[in-house]
Enzyme design. Structure first.
Site, PDB file in Angstrom:
ATOM      1  N   HIS A 181       0.833  -1.217   0.000  1.00  0.00           N
ATOM      2  CA  HIS A 181       0.000   0.000   0.000  1.00  0.00           C
ATOM      3  C   HIS A 181       0.863   1.262   0.000  1.00  0.00           C
ATOM      4  O   HIS A 181       0.498   2.285   0.581  1.00  0.00           O
ATOM      5  CB  HIS A 181      -0.953   0.013   1.197  1.00  0.00           C
ATOM      6  CG  HIS A 181      -1.923  -1.125   1.218  1.00  0.00           C
ATOM      7  ND1 HIS A 181      -3.087  -1.125   0.472  1.00  0.00           N
ATOM      8  CD2 HIS A 181      -1.892  -2.310   1.869  1.00  0.00           C
ATOM      9  CE1 HIS A 181      -3.729  -2.259   0.676  1.00  0.00           C
ATOM     10  NE2 HIS A 181      -3.023  -3.006   1.515  1.00  0.00           N
ATOM     11  N   ASN A 241     -10.051  -3.283   1.988  1.00  0.00           N
ATOM     12  CA  ASN A 241      -9.731  -3.269   0.557  1.00  0.00           C
ATOM     13  C   ASN A 241     -10.992  -3.058  -0.260  1.00  0.00           C
ATOM     14  O   ASN A 241     -12.105  -3.038   0.273  1.00  0.00           O
ATOM     15  CB  ASN A 241      -9.071  -4.591   0.142  1.00  0.00           C
ATOM     16  CG  ASN A 241      -7.682  -4.777   0.722  1.00  0.00           C
ATOM     17  OD1 ASN A 241      -6.947  -3.813   0.901  1.00  0.00           O
ATOM     18  ND2 ASN A 241      -7.329  -6.011   1.015  1.00  0.00           N
TER      19      ASN A 241
END
Length: 803
Positions: A176, A249
């Site tokens: 990320h 997510n």
């Protein structure tokens, strides 16, 4: 009687709404189409910024750096900003919340308050200083022994400046790493005390500040936005009882079942260690080798190979908490819960060829899209829903709710909307906020608790450990963006970068020297739900975890034919890049347990004989799921129509100027973002009306950056653009990527020259290729806007493409 009131000009409004390119020499527009505070602020900011920059055409003191004149430093040139917006980071800096503050620090000062205002600093009208507050007389030259002599080590100003510069980077996130973020608020629809005592759900209308970060997973900090990848969807709620981080997510399931395998997964998907390639992509041997030997990944592969992995926008993708959590009410009663975010703009995606080309045209595509939408007041909104079920219900499911590779179909447990999130302010500083924000799954509040999901349990440890490394120590919670609004009172002291200056002599508990303070809250504080635990110490997983294919099949049968076609293409692309044939064979063998047609089509595409199905770990028959329409992207078209969608109006010398301006204003009025696109910047003469200013060139604004195209009337423009291969390529890609196209009058000639057919492959009219004579523009615009709201006309898609 004709009105004498002049219609406000919207010329070049698209360039104000967007953050890339603009007309060569255009007067600022009078209107952006919409009449609200953010639109007016954006116009003011643009005009004030232009005026401020124009006030310093050259550096009038440049010559003072050389020769004898350099011996006496002169005051740097500076210009007063007439409007505070001229130097603002964002147009929304004065949108107030308990976390962001009111965004108005005293000019030239750093104010200290409980909100982020305490950390804001403004330099207006101030002289340059060192980090110790010493005024800097000369910021152009290092200190030397003579004008041509060596630089002196005593130059503490140079040393401080370079040393700080050399240390301005911190370790990027392992996963990320590439993210974009925004401030906003969460508003509760209805009090949820029956299920949870969490403060943010305490009453209807209660607003809780949030900071949200969206991200890719595999790529490094400088990678592209549009790679095929999972997207992070992390929300930090600044609640009355501390911070809650819902770190999820845009897909409801995950690759693996246990945190023990997470380092292996990430090592496999990251660039291969011997050559550092590929960046931000999973199409390589190591990932697919790992995947082909880990059948638990099958369900997630179906999601990752679907269009969910290439969203059109962060504003147009769902978010999921992934794991099963607990909700706990004031009586100590608990239910299981999964968290779902649904975007009000609907769920929409790119197509793969488009995503690849966007990477070259604008690698910041998603970051720019989010920023621009918030800057112009088109605030992204998402609805939060609970999916609540009891332990008894969970025991009856054909899967284990603690298995993160499984979801609960909405038809089995419906979603209960509980509130909405609105993102209404961009960060003022990317590093201080977006890069330094620290999300941790361990950050929960009273009313929320964990389940025994083995992946979640590992994340509880890993995220905190990661932030300590990235942000320099255990005090990362004191960084402004991470600090809670709830007051901090504890006996934790010292450590790197400690900000708080604690009063008194006591740093322990129990104590009498501080009157016993701070004291524990008892039942009013956080208490873990007393879930019973039994069994021997063992490394392993429950029996239900062994079933890997039933929900992968559920996902496949729930997709539309278009989406299934895209999944096949995605597998074909990814595996075609794999060099080791046996790895391809393993994946096809695995997919035979999902769907025979899928496996056969993929085998044919890869030139393989269909291998035997991979042996299954479970001897139990696959659960028989019915299709779940909610798993299709098309299930959520959205409620915002053409709002924020980008429309290219192709213009050239001889375009019908009046028609172009009317079309432009009409699109603006409905919230779209039109732009005049031409062969190059500059003014062009029109057949009707005043000259037009091209806002962005075909070179800078290629087809993939737009959601639709309009070809206005004008024979001269058609002739000029028809000789420009970039314009013809633009139209071919608009067609190939299934986008709406409107041609008026002579504009049809451009479609013809580009080879764009008006009919679908089956011979029926293409509803998103609209061709009309000039006299039927009003009716055509309505049809065009309807097609634009639908985003794409997938009925025209063929493999390979016919245009």
């Amino acid at each position: 009687m004709a009105s004498s009131k002049k219609t406000p000009s919207t010329d070049d409004a698209g360039s104000v709404l967007k953050s890339k390119s603009g007309a060569a020499d255009s007067k600022a527009p009078d209107s952006l189409g919409a009449q609200h505070d953010m639109a007016r602020a954006l116009l003011q900011k643009t005009a004030a910024g232009e005026q401020l920059a124009a006030a310093m055409a050259v550096n009038p003191k440049e010559d003072g750096q050389y020769g004898e004149a350099a011996r006496t430093p002169i005051e740097g040139v500076h210009v007063a900003a007439g409007n505070p917006l001229a130097t603002a980071s964002t147009t929304g800096e004065t949108i107030a919340s308990p976390k962001t503050g009111d965004g108005q620090p005293a000019p030239g000062e750093s104010a200290v308050y409980a909100s982020l205002d305490r950390a804001r600093s403004d330099d207006s009208g101030c002289v340059l200083t060192t980090n110790q507050g010493v005024p800097v007389g000369d910021n152009q030259n290092s200190l030397k022994a003579g004008l041509r002599g060596p630089t002196l080590m005593e130059d503490f100003i140079l040393r401080e400046k370079l040393t700080h510069f050399d240390h301005e980077r911190i370790p990027e996130r392992v996963v990320h790493a590439r993210g974009s973020a925004a401030h906003g608020y969460f508003e509760c629809y209805k009090e949820q005390g029956k299920h949870t005592r969490a403060a943010l759900f305490a009453k209807a209308g209660k607003r809780t500040p949030v900071f949200v970060r969206f991200s890719t997973v595999a790529g490094e900090r400088g990678s592209t936005d549009t790679a095929r990848d999972v997207r992070g969807f992390a929300v930090k709620f600044y609640t009355d009882e501390g911070n809650w981080d819902l770190v999820g997510n845009n897909m409801p399931v995950f690759f693996i079942q246990d945190a023990m395998k997470f380092p292996d997964l990430v090592h496999a998907v990251k660039p291969e260690p011997h050559n550092g390639m590929p960046q931000a992509a999973s199409a390589h041997d190591t990932f697919w080798d790992f995947a082909s030997l880990s059948p638990e990944i099958t369900h997630m592969l179906m999601w990752a190979m679907s269009d969910r992995a290439i969203p059109r926008s962060y504003r147009m993708m769902q978010g999921f908490g992934v794991h099963t959590f607990r909700l706990v009410n004031a009586k100590g009663e608990s239910v299981f819960c999964k968290f779902h975010w649904s975007p009000m703009a609907g769920t929409h995606s790119l197509v793969w060829d488009e995503a690849v080309k966007i990477s070259g045209a604008d690698s910041d595509f998603h970051r720019r899209d989010l920023w621009e939408a918030i800057e112009c007041g088109a605030y992204p909104e998402y609805e939060l829903a609970f999916q609540i079920f009891t332990e008894a219900q969970a025991a009856a499911f054909p899967f284990d709710v603690l298995d993160p590779t499984k979801l609960i179909p909405e038809e089995l447990v419906p979603l209960v909307p509980v509130g909405k999130m609105v993102l209404n302010r961009n960060p003022d500083n990317f590093f201080a906020e977006t890069e330094q924000v620290a999300f941790c799954t361990a950050h929960i509040v009273p009313g929320i608790d964990f389940s025994n999901d083995p992946l979640l349990q590992g994340r509880i440890h890993s995220y905190i450990d990661t932030q300590i490394t990235r942000l320099g120590g255990a005090n990362f919670h004191e960084i402004a963006i991470n600090s809670p609004l709830a007051p901090l009172h504890n006996n934790q002291r010292d450590g790197i970068h400690r900000q708080a200056i604690n009063r008194g002599r006591v740093a322990y508990e129990p104590n009498s020297l501080a009157g016993g303070c701070p004291f524990q809250a008892g039942a009013k504080g956080f208490t873990s739900f007393p879930a019973p635990a039994e069994g021997d110490k063992v490394r392993g997983k429950p029996e239900k975890f062994a079933e890997h294919y039933g929900q992968a099949r559920l996902f496949w049968i729930s997709q539309t034919p278009v989406e299934q076609e895209h999944i096949v293409h995605a597998f074909r692309f990814e595996l075609s890049k794999v060099q080791t044939p046996v790895i391809r064979q393993r994946i096809v063998a695995m997919l035979r347990n999902v769907d025979e047609t899928l496996a056969q089509r993929l085998a044919d595409a890869l030139g393989l004989a269909l291998p035997r199905a991979m042996p299954r770990a479970s001897v139990q028959p696959l659960p028989a799921y019915r299709p779940s329409p909610a798993l299709s992207l098309f299930f959520r078209p959205g409620k915002t129509g053409i709002h924020t969608l980008r429309v290219a109006i192709l213009v050239g010398a001889g375009s019908d100027g009046a028609q172009v301006r009317n079309m432009y204003a009409s699109l603006l009025a409905d919230g779209a973002a039109p732009r005049l696109v031409g062969s190059h910047l500059g003014k062009i003469d029109t057949s009707v009306g005043a000259p037009l200013d091209v806002e962005i060139s075909l070179e800078t604004g290629p087809s993939v950056l737009f959601d639709a195209v309009v070809l206005p009337d004008g024979q001269g423009a058609v002739q000029q653009l028809g000789d420009d291969a970039n314009a013809l390529d633009f139209l071919r890609l608009q067609y190939r990527h299934c986008k709406p196209m409107l041609a008026i009058g002579a504009g049809q000639g451009l479609l013809d020259k580009a080879g764009v057919p008006a009919a679908l492959p089956d011979g029926t009219p293409d509803p998103a290729v609209i061709v009309v004579p000039s006299g039927e523009v009003l009716k055509a615009v309505a049809a065009f806007k309807k097609a634009l709201a639908a985003h794409r006309a997938f009925a025209r898609e063929t493999d390979p493409p016919r245009v």
